[in-house]
Design a protein around this motif. Sequence first.
Motif, PDB file in Angstrom:
ATOM      1  N   GLY A 102      22.337 -64.818  22.205  1.00 44.63           N
ATOM      2  CA  GLY A 102      22.531 -63.493  22.769  1.00 44.63           C
ATOM      3  C   GLY A 102      22.085 -62.442  21.765  1.00 44.63           C
TER       4      GLY A 102
ATOM      5  N   PRO B  25      28.179 -56.982  37.597  1.00 47.93           N
ATOM      6  CA  PRO B  25      27.023 -56.389  36.922  1.00 47.93           C
ATOM      7  C   PRO B  25      26.446 -55.216  37.701  1.00 47.93           C
ATOM      8  CG  PRO B  25      26.355 -58.371  38.064  1.00 47.93           C
ATOM      9  CD  PRO B  25      27.842 -58.257  38.235  1.00 47.93           C
ATOM     10  N   HIS B  29      20.958 -56.602  38.781  1.00 46.00           N
ATOM     11  CA  HIS B  29      20.968 -57.402  37.554  1.00 46.00           C
ATOM     12  C   HIS B  29      21.482 -58.797  37.869  1.00 46.00           C
ATOM     13  CE1 HIS B  29      20.936 -53.997  34.326  1.00 46.00           C
ATOM     14  NE2 HIS B  29      20.013 -53.848  35.249  1.00 46.00           N
ATOM     15  N   SER B  31      21.660 -61.357  35.323  1.00 44.08           N
ATOM     16  CA  SER B  31      22.185 -62.062  34.147  1.00 44.08           C
ATOM     17  C   SER B  31      23.424 -61.357  33.644  1.00 44.08           C
ATOM     18  CB  SER B  31      21.122 -62.096  33.039  1.00 44.08           C
ATOM     19  OG  SER B  31      21.653 -62.670  31.867  1.00 44.08           O
ATOM     20  N   SER B  33      26.234 -61.577  30.399  1.00 46.40           N
ATOM     21  CA  SER B  33      26.632 -62.136  29.103  1.00 46.40           C
ATOM     22  C   SER B  33      28.030 -61.643  28.768  1.00 46.40           C
ATOM     23  CB  SER B  33      25.661 -61.712  27.992  1.00 46.40           C
ATOM     24  OG  SER B  33      24.363 -62.214  28.227  1.00 46.40           O
ATOM     25  N   GLU B  48      26.062 -66.750  28.302  1.00 46.78           N
ATOM     26  CA  GLU B  48      25.227 -66.029  29.245  1.00 46.78           C
ATOM     27  C   GLU B  48      25.095 -66.850  30.517  1.00 46.78           C
ATOM     28  OE1 GLU B  48      21.103 -65.613  28.209  1.00 46.78           O
ATOM     29  OE2 GLU B  48      20.723 -64.121  29.776  1.00 46.78           O
ATOM     30  N   ALA B  92      28.209 -57.829  29.650  1.00 44.29           N
ATOM     31  CA  ALA B  92      26.951 -57.084  29.650  1.00 44.29           C
ATOM     32  C   ALA B  92      26.041 -57.652  30.720  1.00 44.29           C
ATOM     33  CB  ALA B  92      26.269 -57.175  28.285  1.00 44.29           C
ATOM     34  N   SER B  93      25.365 -56.789  31.428  1.00 41.74           N
ATOM     35  CA  SER B  93      24.430 -57.281  32.439  1.00 41.74           C
ATOM     36  C   SER B  93      22.998 -56.899  32.075  1.00 41.74           C
ATOM     37  CB  SER B  93      24.798 -56.758  33.826  1.00 41.74           C
ATOM     38  OG  SER B  93      24.364 -55.423  34.051  1.00 41.74           O
ATOM     39  N   SER B  94      22.082 -57.728  32.534  1.00 43.00           N
ATOM     40  CA  SER B  94      20.660 -57.461  32.326  1.00 43.00           C
ATOM     41  C   SER B  94      19.901 -57.994  33.535  1.00 43.00           C
ATOM     42  CB  SER B  94      20.155 -58.095  31.027  1.00 43.00           C
ATOM     43  OG  SER B  94      20.443 -59.459  30.979  1.00 43.00           O
ATOM     44  N   ASP B  99      16.934 -61.394  28.878  1.00 42.11           N
ATOM     45  CA  ASP B  99      16.538 -59.999  28.801  1.00 42.11           C
ATOM     46  C   ASP B  99      17.449 -59.312  27.788  1.00 42.11           C
ATOM     47  OD1 ASP B  99      16.080 -57.337  31.282  1.00 42.11           O
ATOM     48  OD2 ASP B  99      15.988 -57.325  29.094  1.00 42.11           O
ATOM     49  N   ASN B 100      16.831 -58.879  26.691  1.00 36.43           N
ATOM     50  CA  ASN B 100      17.653 -58.342  25.625  1.00 36.43           C
ATOM     51  C   ASN B 100      18.236 -56.967  25.921  1.00 36.43           C
ATOM     52  OD1 ASN B 100      17.638 -60.101  23.067  1.00 36.43           O
ATOM     53  ND2 ASN B 100      15.543 -60.235  23.816  1.00 36.43           N
ATOM     54  N   GLN B 102      20.598 -55.076  27.380  1.00 34.36           N
ATOM     55  CA  GLN B 102      21.864 -55.353  28.035  1.00 34.36           C
ATOM     56  C   GLN B 102      22.682 -54.077  28.162  1.00 34.36           C
ATOM     57  OE1 GLN B 102      23.832 -58.633  26.088  1.00 34.36           O
ATOM     58  NE2 GLN B 102      22.009 -59.893  26.119  1.00 34.36           N
TER      59      GLN B 102
END
Lengths: 115, 113
Positions: A102, B25, B29, B31, B33, B48, B92-94, B99-100, B102
């Motif tokens: 992450g 999220p 989005h 993803s 985490s 994640e 955190a969502s992405s 996908d960094n 977030q």
Amino acid sequence: AQSVTQPDIHITVSEGASLELRCNYSYGATPYLFWYVQSPGQGLQLLLKYFSGDTLVQGIKGFEAEFKRSQSSFNLRKPSVHWSDAAEYFCAVGARGGGADGLTFGKGTHLIIQP
Amino acid sequence: KAGVTQTPRYLIKTRGQQVTLSCSPISGHRSVSWYQQTPGQGLQFLFEYFSETQRNKGNFPGRFSGRQFSNSRSEMNVSTLELGDSALYLCASSLAQGDNEQFFGPGTRLTVL
């Protein structure tokens, strides 16, 4: 493994003065870099990010940061701080293409604004 | 567009109990985490989820688990709570896996007594 160091645990700045928060990272290639801000009892808000291209990036609230590959640094700056900028600031690094870890965060810098 | 929402915002549990935290999220989005934030260890990556599958996992014991639903909402569960599990849990969502960029929710403050 990637890592982030924020050397300053606390920084005190007078309102209206300039600010620079330091961030050094360790990563095998060019990483994705981020600065987040956290107010008490709140989540993290993204201030700015660096993915590629221009090494000076602009963010929200008048903040900017400069990526310096030779120094493995991504310092956050603001020309004139406001009392509302008092908060915890986190630098983070992410692997390109995503990674198993992450985002990796520094320990944070607590910013205190003096009137 | 609504941001990331987390429920509940605060929880108090006792040692040995289990707890479930929820995260919705940002719309679109896919993803999600999870991170644990403590004064001593700072922010640490838990796991994640993407397309209802755990894609990455941090260095946490098996007592920490999660899942993701078809609408991308996610839950994390901590079983057999320990005092050291007291923390702020951030979701955190992405847009996609890995996908960094977030976007974080306000967190759930868990206190274990």
